[in-house]
Design an enzyme around this catalytic site. Structure first.
Site, mmCIF file in Angstrom:
data_model
loop_
_atom_site.group_PDB
_atom_site.id
_atom_site.type_symbol
_atom_site.label_atom_id
_atom_site.label_comp_id
_atom_site.label_asym_id
_atom_site.label_seq_id
_atom_site.Cartn_x
_atom_site.Cartn_y
_atom_site.Cartn_z
ATOM 1 N N HIS A 92 76.140 7.164 87.635
ATOM 2 C CA HIS A 92 76.844 6.841 88.889
ATOM 3 C C HIS A 92 77.503 5.485 88.740
ATOM 4 C CE1 HIS A 92 77.661 6.285 93.169
ATOM 5 N NE2 HIS A 92 77.505 7.585 93.266
ATOM 6 N N ASP A 112 74.230 15.159 92.731
ATOM 7 C CA ASP A 112 74.675 16.496 92.306
ATOM 8 C C ASP A 112 73.684 17.198 91.398
ATOM 9 O OD1 ASP A 112 77.686 14.876 92.390
ATOM 10 O OD2 ASP A 112 77.319 16.702 93.533
#
Ligand code: SDX
Length: 425
Positions: free
Chosen positions: A305, A363
Site C-alpha cells: 500500500h 483487497d
C-alpha cells in the site's frame, strides 16, 4: 490550518515558504507561490504531495489507523450501517434518528433509474465487464438527470449525490443480471442498502432470494470499509474532473474508470485470480519468488500500500468478517481461504516483504468474502465502486464548497526536443 515558516535554498538563493499543519498528520510546505520564484517541484505519483486540504478521512500509515470524520473504522464497521457512514462522510456527523429517517426516505426515493437507461445496457455485449457497463451507464446519467445542475448550489450538489448513492446499487446489480441475460430486478426499499443490492443481484421472477442477516451484515461491513480512503487514485480523479465544473455523473464515471485498474480497486478481482492460479500451498514459494524478482512484473495482489507501512486496518476487519461468513456457510475449510491464510503467513515472515513493509491490504480478503456471498469475481470491483461512491461524492462536494477551489492543472518537467524549425522540403 496553522502556518509557520520553512526555507529552501536553490542556486544559493534562500526561498521562504509557509509550513502548514493540519489537525493530524505530517506538516506540508506550501509551494503555491513557488512558480512565481521561477521553479516547480517534481513528484510523479504524488508520493510527497498533498493535492488539497480535506476534513473527511484521515489515514495514519505508520500506525495503521483509518478515521472517517474522526471516527475509527473499527467502531464504524461494528456500530453503524453503510447509510450512516455515507451520511457521516458527506455531512460531517453521524445522523440523529430523525435525520436518518429523512435520509433513508430521500435515498429510497432515488433507487430507480430512468427507464430509457435500460437501453444503454443493450448497447453492451453480454460478456462485457460490469465495470465497463457501469462507467457507460453512470456517464449516461448526465443525459437524463439534467435538472438542478448548478455546481455552486449546495442543494443541487446534495441532490446529485443522493441520486448517485441511491442508484449505484441498481446500476451495478443490473450490470450483473444483464450479463446473465436475466431480467433486471427492481429495488425493494424495505430491504436496506446491502440487502436490497443482494436481492437485485440474486433474486429472479421465479426465485426469491433469501436474505441471510449475517451475510447482509457482512456486505454492509464491506461497503463501510471501502467507503472512503482520502486522496487515493480514483478519488483524486473525481476531484480533478470535478475541478473543471464537469457534470457530477461524468465525475463519478471517471472515478469508476480509475478504480477499475488492478493496482487500485481491481486488486480484489486480481487477488482471487492469483489465488486460483497458485492453486495449492506447494506453489506458494514459486509465486513469492516471482513477486521478489525484479525482472518479473508479477506482484502479490492484495499486498502492499502507498500509505500503510505496517497494517491496513481494513484487512484485519475483513479477515474476521471472512471467518464469520465462512463459518456461517460451513465453508471454513474453503481452499482459497486456507491458501490465503498460508500465503499471508509465509509472506509476512519473508525478509523482502518485511523490508519493503508489504502487508495485506483491503483487497486481500475482500474477494474471498464476496465470493462466499455468491458475488462473482467480475463484480468485486463493482461492489467497491458502489461503496466508494460515498467517498467520491463527499470529496467532490467538499472541493466545490471550497471558495479557494481552482481547476486542477499540474505542471511538468519537459524532456522533449528544444525549439527547432521544419527544414524546407
Ligand atoms: C487499493 O491509495 C489507496 O488508498 C488505495 C486503496 C483505497 O482504499 O482507495 O487503499 C485501495 O488500491 C489498495 C491497493 C490494491 N493494490 C494491490 O493490491 C496491487 C498490488 N500492490 C502493488 O501494486 C502496490 O503495493 C501498490 C500499487 C498498492 C502501491 O504501490 P506504490 O506505493 O507505488 O509502491 P511501489 O510500487 O513503489 O512499491 C515499492 C516497492 C517496489 O520495489 P522496489 O522498486 O522499491 O524494489 O515494493 C514493491 C515494489 O516492487 N512492491 C511489491 C508489491 N507492492 C510493492 N512487490 C511485490 N508485490 C507487491 N504487491
Amino acid at each position: 490550518m496553522a502556518s509557520e515558516k520553512s526555507k529552501i535554498i536553490v542556486d544559493n538563493k534562500e526561498i521562504d515558504l509557509p509550513l502548514i499543519r493540519g489537525t493530524m498528520g505530517l506538516p506540508a510546505i506550501d509551494i503555491r507561490t513557488l512558480n512565481q520564484k521561477g521553479m516547480y517541484t517534481f513528484d510523479p505519483g504524488y508520493l510527497s504531495t498533498a493535492s488539497c486540504s480535506s476534513a473527511i478521512t484521515y489515514v495514519d500509515g505508520e500506525n495503521g489507523e483509518l478515521l472517517y470524520r474522526g471516527y475509527p473504522i473499527e467502531q464504524l464497521s461494528e456500530k453503524c450501517d453503510f447509510l450512516d457512514v455515507s451520511y457521516l462522510l458527506f455531512n460531517g456527523e453521524l445522523p440523529t434518528d430523525i435525520e436518518k429517517q429523512n435520509y433513508r426516505k430521500s435515498i429510497n426515493g432515488h433507487t430507480l433509474i430512468h427507464d430509457q437507461l435500460n437501453s444503454v445496457y443493450r448497447g453492451f455485449r453480454r460478456d462485457s465487464h460490469p465495470m465497463a457497463v457501469m462507467i457507460g451507464v453512470v456517464a449516461s446519467m448526465s443525459a437524463f438527470y439534467t435538472d438542478k445542475m448548478d455546481m455552486n448550489n449546495p442543494d443541487h450538489r446534495k441532490l446529485s449525490a443522493m441520486r448517485l448513492l441511491a442508484k449505484l446499487p441498481t446500476i451495478g446489480s443490473w450490470s450483473y443480471t444483464y450479463s446473465l441475460g436475466l431480467p433486471s430486478v427492481y429495488p425493494q426499499n424495505d430491504l436496506g442498502y446491502a440487502g436490497n443490492f443482494l436481492n437485485m443481484m440474486f433474486s429472479s421472477p421465479n426465485k426469491k432470494y433469501q436474505n441471510n442477516p449475517i451475510l447482509t451484515r457482512a456486505l454492509e461491513k464491506i461497503l463501510i470499509l471501502h467507503a472512503d480512503h482520502e486522496q487515493n487514485a480514483s478519488t483524486s480523479t473525481v476531484r480533478l474532473v470535478g475541478s473543471s465544473g464537469a457534470n457530477p455523473y461524468a465525475c463519478i464515471a471517471s472515478g469508476i474508470a480509475s478504480l477499475w485498474g488492478p493496482a487500485h480497486g481491481g486488486a480484489n478481482e486480481a487477488t482471487l485470480k492469483m489465488l486460483a492460479e497458485i492453486g495449492n500451498e506447494d506453489r506458494i514459494g514459486e509465486y513469492i519468488k516471482r513477486a521478489k524478482d525484479k525482472d518479473d512484473d508479477f506482484r502479490l495482489m492484495g499486498f502492499g500500500h502507498r500509505i500503510y507501512r505496517n497494517k491496513d486496518p481494513r484487512a484485519e476487519i475483513m479477515k474476521i468478517t471472512c471467518h464469520e461468513v465462512l463459518n456461517e456457510l460451513n465453508l471454513s475449510n474453503e481452499p482459497l481461504f486456507r491458501l490465503a491464510l498460508t500465503l499471508e503467513k509465509i509472506a509476512l515472515e519473508d525478509k523482502y516483504f518485511i523490508e519493503k513493509k508489504l502487508y495485506p491490504n483491503v483487497d486481500f480478503y475482500s474477494g474471498i468474502v464476496m465470493r462466499a456471498l455468491g458475488i462473482p469475481n467480475s463484480m468485486f470491483t463493482a461492489v467497491f465502486a458502489i461503496a466508494r461512491t460515498a467517498g467520491w461524492v463527499s470529496h467532490w462536494n467538499e472541493m466545490l464548497s471550497d471558495k479557494e477551489n481552482k481547476i486542477g492543472r499540474p505542471r511538468q518537467v519537459y524532456t522533449g526536443l528544444a525549439k527547432r524549425n521544419i527544414k524546407p522540403f
